[in-house]
Structure formats: structure tokens, C-alpha cells
Design an enzyme around this catalytic site. Structure first.
Site, PDB file in Angstrom:
ATOM      1  N   LYS A 283       0.843  -1.209   0.000  1.00 57.17           N
ATOM      2  CA  LYS A 283       0.000   0.000   0.000  1.00 57.17           C
ATOM      3  C   LYS A 283       0.877   1.258   0.000  1.00 57.17           C
ATOM      4  CE  LYS A 283      -1.824   1.669   3.995  1.00 57.17           C
ATOM      5  NZ  LYS A 283      -1.492   3.093   4.153  1.00 57.17           N
ATOM      6  N   ASN A 284       1.863   1.301   0.881  1.00 58.25           N
ATOM      7  CA  ASN A 284       2.645   2.530   1.015  1.00 58.25           C
ATOM      8  C   ASN A 284       3.616   2.753  -0.135  1.00 58.25           C
ATOM      9  OD1 ASN A 284       1.276   3.055   3.321  1.00 58.25           O
ATOM     10  ND2 ASN A 284       2.973   2.643   4.732  1.00 58.25           N
TER      11      ASN A 284
ATOM     12  N   ARG B  33      -4.686  10.771   3.744  1.00 57.04           N
ATOM     13  CA  ARG B  33      -3.601  11.727   3.929  1.00 57.04           C
ATOM     14  C   ARG B  33      -2.567  11.652   2.803  1.00 57.04           C
ATOM     15  NH1 ARG B  33      -0.376  14.626   7.552  1.00 57.04           N
ATOM     16  NH2 ARG B  33       1.766  14.166   6.974  1.00 57.04           N
TER      17      ARG B  33
ATOM     18  N   CYS C 170      -5.113  13.712  12.491  1.00 54.44           N
ATOM     19  CA  CYS C 170      -5.361  12.302  12.215  1.00 54.44           C
ATOM     20  C   CYS C 170      -5.216  11.547  13.520  1.00 54.44           C
ATOM     21  CB  CYS C 170      -4.385  11.852  11.134  1.00 54.44           C
ATOM     22  SG  CYS C 170      -3.377  10.479  11.527  1.00 54.44           S
TER      23      CYS C 170
ATOM     24  N   ARG D 109       0.695  15.067  12.629  1.00 53.34           N
ATOM     25  CA  ARG D 109       1.217  14.806  11.284  1.00 53.34           C
ATOM     26  C   ARG D 109       1.270  16.052  10.389  1.00 53.34           C
ATOM     27  NH1 ARG D 109      -1.050   8.971   9.385  1.00 53.34           N
ATOM     28  NH2 ARG D 109       0.894   8.891   8.259  1.00 53.34           N
TER      29      ARG D 109
ATOM     30  N   LEU E 147       7.816  19.758   6.368  1.00 52.29           N
ATOM     31  CA  LEU E 147       9.037  19.326   5.664  1.00 52.29           C
ATOM     32  C   LEU E 147       8.795  19.226   4.160  1.00 52.29           C
ATOM     33  CD1 LEU E 147      10.189  16.593   8.218  1.00 52.29           C
ATOM     34  CD2 LEU E 147      11.084  18.916   7.962  1.00 52.29           C
TER      35      LEU E 147
ATOM     36  N   ASP F 177       4.556   0.996  11.899  1.00 55.23           N
ATOM     37  CA  ASP F 177       3.336   0.344  11.396  1.00 55.23           C
ATOM     38  C   ASP F 177       3.199  -1.098  11.896  1.00 55.23           C
ATOM     39  OD1 ASP F 177       2.626   2.638  10.120  1.00 55.23           O
ATOM     40  OD2 ASP F 177       3.083   1.960   8.095  1.00 55.23           O
TER      41      ASP F 177
ATOM     42  N   ARG G 123      -8.619  -0.339   4.875  1.00 50.97           N
ATOM     43  CA  ARG G 123      -7.714   0.600   4.200  1.00 50.97           C
ATOM     44  C   ARG G 123      -6.385  -0.061   3.842  1.00 50.97           C
ATOM     45  NH1 ARG G 123      -6.033   4.971   7.613  1.00 50.97           N
ATOM     46  NH2 ARG G 123      -4.722   5.186   5.799  1.00 50.97           N
TER      47      ARG G 123
HETATM   48  C1  UD1 Z   1       4.309   7.035   6.044  1.00 48.13           C
HETATM   49  C2  UD1 Z   1       3.415   5.819   5.916  1.00 48.13           C
HETATM   50  C3  UD1 Z   1       2.876   5.404   7.286  1.00 48.13           C
HETATM   51  C4  UD1 Z   1       4.039   5.196   8.251  1.00 48.13           C
HETATM   52  C5  UD1 Z   1       4.960   6.417   8.275  1.00 48.13           C
HETATM   53  C6  UD1 Z   1       6.215   6.202   9.108  1.00 48.13           C
HETATM   54  C7  UD1 Z   1       2.490   6.086   3.712  1.00 48.13           C
HETATM   55  C8  UD1 Z   1       1.299   6.338   2.863  1.00 48.13           C
HETATM   56  N1  UD1 Z   1       2.317   6.149   5.022  1.00 48.13           N
HETATM   57  O1  UD1 Z   1       3.505   8.090   6.548  1.00 48.13           O
HETATM   58  O2  UD1 Z   1       2.140   4.215   7.132  1.00 48.13           O
HETATM   59  O3  UD1 Z   1       3.530   4.998   9.552  1.00 48.13           O
HETATM   60  O4  UD1 Z   1       5.388   6.733   6.935  1.00 48.13           O
HETATM   61  O5  UD1 Z   1       6.917   5.091   8.667  1.00 48.13           O
HETATM   62  O6  UD1 Z   1       3.555   5.794   3.203  1.00 48.13           O
HETATM   63  N2  UD1 Z   1       6.551  14.910  10.085  1.00 48.13           N
HETATM   64  C9  UD1 Z   1       6.762  16.231  10.319  1.00 48.13           C
HETATM   65  N3  UD1 Z   1       6.705  17.096   9.261  1.00 48.13           N
HETATM   66  C10 UD1 Z   1       6.449  16.682   7.985  1.00 48.13           C
HETATM   67  C11 UD1 Z   1       6.240  15.312   7.756  1.00 48.13           C
HETATM   68  C12 UD1 Z   1       6.291  14.445   8.822  1.00 48.13           C
HETATM   69  O7  UD1 Z   1       6.985  16.651  11.449  1.00 48.13           O
HETATM   70  O8  UD1 Z   1       6.414  17.519   7.058  1.00 48.13           O
HETATM   71  C13 UD1 Z   1       6.583  13.959  11.219  1.00 48.13           C
HETATM   72  C14 UD1 Z   1       5.213  13.291  11.431  1.00 48.13           C
HETATM   73  O9  UD1 Z   1       4.383  14.094  12.231  1.00 48.13           O
HETATM   74  C15 UD1 Z   1       5.599  12.003  12.130  1.00 48.13           C
HETATM   75  C16 UD1 Z   1       6.947  11.672  11.504  1.00 48.13           C
HETATM   76  O10 UD1 Z   1       7.425  12.873  10.906  1.00 48.13           O
HETATM   77  O11 UD1 Z   1       5.751  12.211  13.512  1.00 48.13           O
HETATM   78  C17 UD1 Z   1       6.891  10.569  10.477  1.00 48.13           C
HETATM   79  O12 UD1 Z   1       6.064  10.956   9.421  1.00 48.13           O
HETATM   80  P1  UD1 Z   1       6.315  10.505   7.914  1.00 48.13           P
HETATM   81  O13 UD1 Z   1       7.549   9.681   7.831  1.00 48.13           O
HETATM   82  O14 UD1 Z   1       6.205  11.705   7.047  1.00 48.13           O
HETATM   83  O15 UD1 Z   1       5.065   9.567   7.678  1.00 48.13           O
HETATM   84  P2  UD1 Z   1       4.031   9.596   6.492  1.00 48.13           P
HETATM   85  O16 UD1 Z   1       4.748   9.808   5.200  1.00 48.13           O
HETATM   86  O17 UD1 Z   1       2.890  10.463   6.834  1.00 48.13           O
END
Ligand code: UD1
Length: 420
Positions: free
Chosen positions: A22-23, A94, A118, A123, A127, A307, A399
């Protein structure tokens, strides 16, 4: 709303095949917006999140067609006909925020609804936006939407991520593939899904090197073409079945896996005393009971995946002794614990640490899935519990797991999906 009913726990035995990840497929679908030619994606899992992403692409102008093999879908975006990713879709998924990078690269303007809060934490997307700004995009925000526009062109730059965010790494990679010159993403995420996206982008004509390390280099190209790509297997679905075997004292062969992607999961599960054997594209997990408690800390890849945290917490609740689970990625990812307590688990939370006093057995109860992996964790707990378990709100589980009940049933689980 549908629910799962598990009448009693029994050891699971047999083999099961894992779907495409999925990811990995969600950013790959978004990346197909980069070209006007058709791309064919194979091993697409049949999931609600994928359907929402397909709906979003249709809304932006993509012709999305299922092929004769139901796990193959083609994407062709001759023209972007709409620059707005609406709230109704972004709110449901998301990952739809991932269209921002490719849309910016292709047309120079995109408007995406803010993903909002969420259940597993705030989240933010700071970045992602920092990366787009570094490439020369102008970012504005208002009325619940974020707009990004390039004035003349995007220009490659050196971008250091404060945290190796998976989504930010992917979005910036997609924005940078057609920027002028070289982009270097430092402290990039290393996840296998990033490597799969880089492979897809390279098959489309991009020049991306270093994916899978913390420095990714991208040399901008002037155009992208279509290609055929096969999505990597879902390491989280595989890990969930590994725990299903372990928690029920069963023996399950999990097929269509890349064992290397599961290194941290295999290492921690072996510490409990489980027998795990690896083949080229399969993993067999066997438990004869007597497992030992362990400590687990979630970390960016190649650390233990967040996850898999909820699922391993269910397993440790059934191993006598004290285990500890530390969640470092998301600030609010312990919601399954109050539900596990309803099944008799003895767990105390202190900030981001859960201290688990494992018991020989949990007891069946009515519980509620609060998010995708929390829901999977409750199914796993139910598969091992004494008596019946009912899991409601299973739309969250849909999902991320396709045919979950059927696959578990094929291993002998006494699980039924009841549509309300
Ligand atoms: C992706 C995965 C999700 C997994 C996560 C971490 C998908 C669709 N989803 O989510 O299943 O749990 O990686 O392995 O691939 N953060 C910031 N600023 C940003 C972006 C992220 O502070 O701009 C923080 C988030 O709040 C969180 C952490 O970074 O605490 C990890 O987030 P991120 O690695 O971005 O996860 P996702 O891409 O949302």
C-alpha cells in the site's frame, strides 16, 4: 458498519500470499501524473486507500483503467484538467497530499487541501513545503488549502530534512525530477517504499540515485515517459501474518515477501524464541510456545517499523513477563492499548512508552478499531483469545488489508466478516 467476529482462537497453519505494498503504490500512483504517457502498474492491492487515490487522479484529469488482471491498473494523464485536490478526498486519505510534488513539477501550480489532524498524531507537512520552497516554489496557505506555484521554473537545491519523513522525501523527489540541475535530499527516509518510488521514477526517465540511503541525488530531466512497473510486496502485511502465526502458536509460510525488508521484524521476533526461516521470497514462522518478553523501539527504517508497533504489542500482551514498547515516530499511537485492556491485557502507558505485563492468554471481548494498524492488532489479539471477540469499525482495517478475513480463514482462523 461491518465487523469481524472471531469465535475462538486456534493455531494458524498453512501458507498465505502477501499483496503489493500500500505505502509503495500510493506515491507511485501520484508519480504517474508526471508524464502525459500511459503507465501500467502491476501488483496493485485491492484497497480502499488505492480506490481513493485513483478517484483523486481521475478528478485531476487522469484516465484510470483496470486491466484484465485485476491487480494491474493503467494511468494516463494526457492533460491536467484540474489543479485542485479537494478536501473531500484529501480528508479521506492523507497520502493524497503526495500529488503536490508531481503536479507542481508538471504544471507549475497546485492547490491541495490541508490534510488536517489524524488519529495517530498531528502529522504536519512542514518538511514537504520546506522542500518545495527550496526548489523555488512559492507557497501560500488559506481557507484550508495550500497552494504551490513555480514562478519560472523549479531549480535543484540541497535540502536537509530535519526528520527522515517518508512522505516529505517522496513528495520532494517527485517535485525535483524535472527541476533544472541537481537536487540533493539529505537525511532522506530510507524505507523500501522510497526505493520502489525511485525505481518507478527512473523507469519513467528520471535520474534518481542513492534511494535507500540517507542521501538521494536527483539530476533534473526535461520530460518523463510512461512505463510498466511492478510494486514491491507489502512488508507490513507480511509482518502482520508473521505475528498471526506467533500469537496463535501456529506455523505459517508467508509468500511474496522480500525478507531483507523485514530484517528488523525478523530480528525482534527471533528474540522471543520464535523459529523463523527465510527463503528467496518467503518467510516461515513457527511457534511452539514458551516465548520470551522483549523490548521494542520504533525507528525510521531500518529500525522497527511504527506500522508494526500495535501488532507486536498484541503479541507481547500474550507472552508472560515484562516487555516494553517505545513509540518514537508518532506522538499518539497507543490507541489500541485501551481496547487490548478490554481483552484483559495488562499494559501501562508512560508518555511514549508502554510497559506490558504479559499474560498466558487474553479473553475475547467487543472492541473497536481506531485506526488501520490498531485494528489489525485487535484481530491478532482475537485470534489468540479465549472465547469470542467482536471487532467493530473495521473500515479502518479495509484501508490496508485486502481479503484479510479470507486469508486468515485459509489458515484455519475462525473469523467471519459480518456486514451490518
Ligand atoms: C508514512 C506511511 C505510514 C508510516 C509512516 C512512518 C504512507 C502512505 N504512510 O507516513 O504508514 O507509519 O510513513 O513510517 O507511506 N513529520 C513532520 N513534518 C512533515 C512530515 C512528517 O513533522 O512535514 C513527522 C510526522 O508528524 C511524524 C513523523 O514525521 O511524527 C513521520 O512521518 P512521515 O515519515 O512523514 O510519515 P508519512 O509519510 O505520513
Amino acid at each position: 458498519m461491518a465487523k469481524y467476529v472471531i469465535s475462538e482462537g486456534v493455531p494458524l497453519r498453512g501458507s498465505v500470499r502477501v499483496d503489493g505494498a500500500k505505502n509503495a503504490v500510493l506515491p507511485i500512483i501520484a508519480a504517474s501524473l508526471l508524464s502525459e504517457s500511459k503507465s501500467i502498474i502491476e501488483e496493485v492491492p485491492d484497497l480502499n486507500d488505492v480506490r481513493i487515490m485513483c478517484d483523486l487522479l481521475r478528478c485531476l484529469g487522469t484516465d484510470v483503467q483496470k486491466q484484465s488482471d485485476p491487480t494491474t491498473i493503467s494511468f494516463e494523464t494526457k492533460e491536467i484538467t484540474n489543479s485542485t485536490a479537494p478536501y473531500e478526498l484529501v480528508n479521506k486519505l492523507r497520502a493524497s497530499f503526495l500529488v503536490m510534488g508531481p503536479m507542481l513539477a508538471r504544471t507549475g501550480y497546485v492547490r491541495v487541501a490541508l490534510p488536517g489532524g489524524c488519529p495517530i498524531g498531528s502529522r504536519p507537512v512542514d518538511l514537504h513545503l520546506k522542500g518545495f520552497s527550496a526548489l523555488g516554489a512559492e507557497i501560500t496557505q488559506g481557507h484550508g488549502y495550500i497552494e504551490a506555484r513555480k514562478n519560472k521554473k523549479l531549480v535543484g537545491n540541497k535540502i536537509y530534512l530535519d526528520f527522515p519523513s517518508v512522505g516529505a522525501t517522496e513528495n520532494i523527489m517527485m517535485a525535483a525530477v524535472m527541476a533544472e540541475g541537481q537536487t540533493i535530499i539529505e537525511n532522506a527516509a530510507n524505507e523500501p517504499e522510497i526505493v520502489d518510488l525511485a525505481s518507478y521514477l527512473n523507469e519513467m526517465g528520471a535520474i534518481v540515485v542513492g534511494a535507500g540511503t540517507d542521501t538521494i541525488r536527483i539530476e533534473g530531466v526535461t520530460s518523463m515517459k510512461g512505463c510498466t512497473h511492478t510494486v514491491i510486496p507489502d512488508r507490513i502485511e507480511a509482518g502482520t501474518f508473521m505475528i498471526a502465526a506467533a500469537i496463535t502458536n501456529g506455523e505459517v509460510r508467508i509468500e511474496n515477501v522480500v525478507p531483507d525488508h523485514l530484517k528488523p521484524v525478523v530480528a525482534k521476533l527471533k528474540e522471543t524464541g520464535l523459529e523463523i526461516s527465510e527463503e528467496l521470497s518467503a518467510i516461515t514462522v513457527k511457534s511452539i510456545g514458551g516465548l520470551k518478553p522483549i523490548d521494542v523501539k520504533t525507528l525510521p527504517y531500518p529500525g522497527f517499523p511504527t506500522d508494526m508497533q500495535a501488532q507486536v504489542t498484541s503479541m507481547l500482551s500474550c507472552i508472560p513477563g515484562t516487555s516494553m514498547v517505545i513509540e518514537t515516530i508518532f506522538e499518539n499511537r497507543f490507541m489500541h492499548i485501551s481496547e487490548l485492556k478490554r481483552m484483559g491485557a495488562n499494559i501501562k502507558i508512560d508518555g511514549r512508552t508502554a510497559v506490558i505485563e504479559g499474560k498466558p492468554c487474553l479473553t475475547g471481548a467487543c472492541v473497536k478499531a481506531t485506526d488501520l494498524r490498531a485494528g489489525a492488532a485487535l484481530v491478532l489479539a482475537g485470534l489468540a483469545a479465549e472465547g469470542a471477540t467482536e471487532i467493530s469499525e473495521i473500515q479502518h482495517i479495509d484501508r490496508g488489508y485486502s481479503g484479510f478475513a479470507e486469508k486468515l480463514k485459509s489458515l484455519g482462523a475462525k473469523i467471519t466478516r459480518v456486514e451490518d
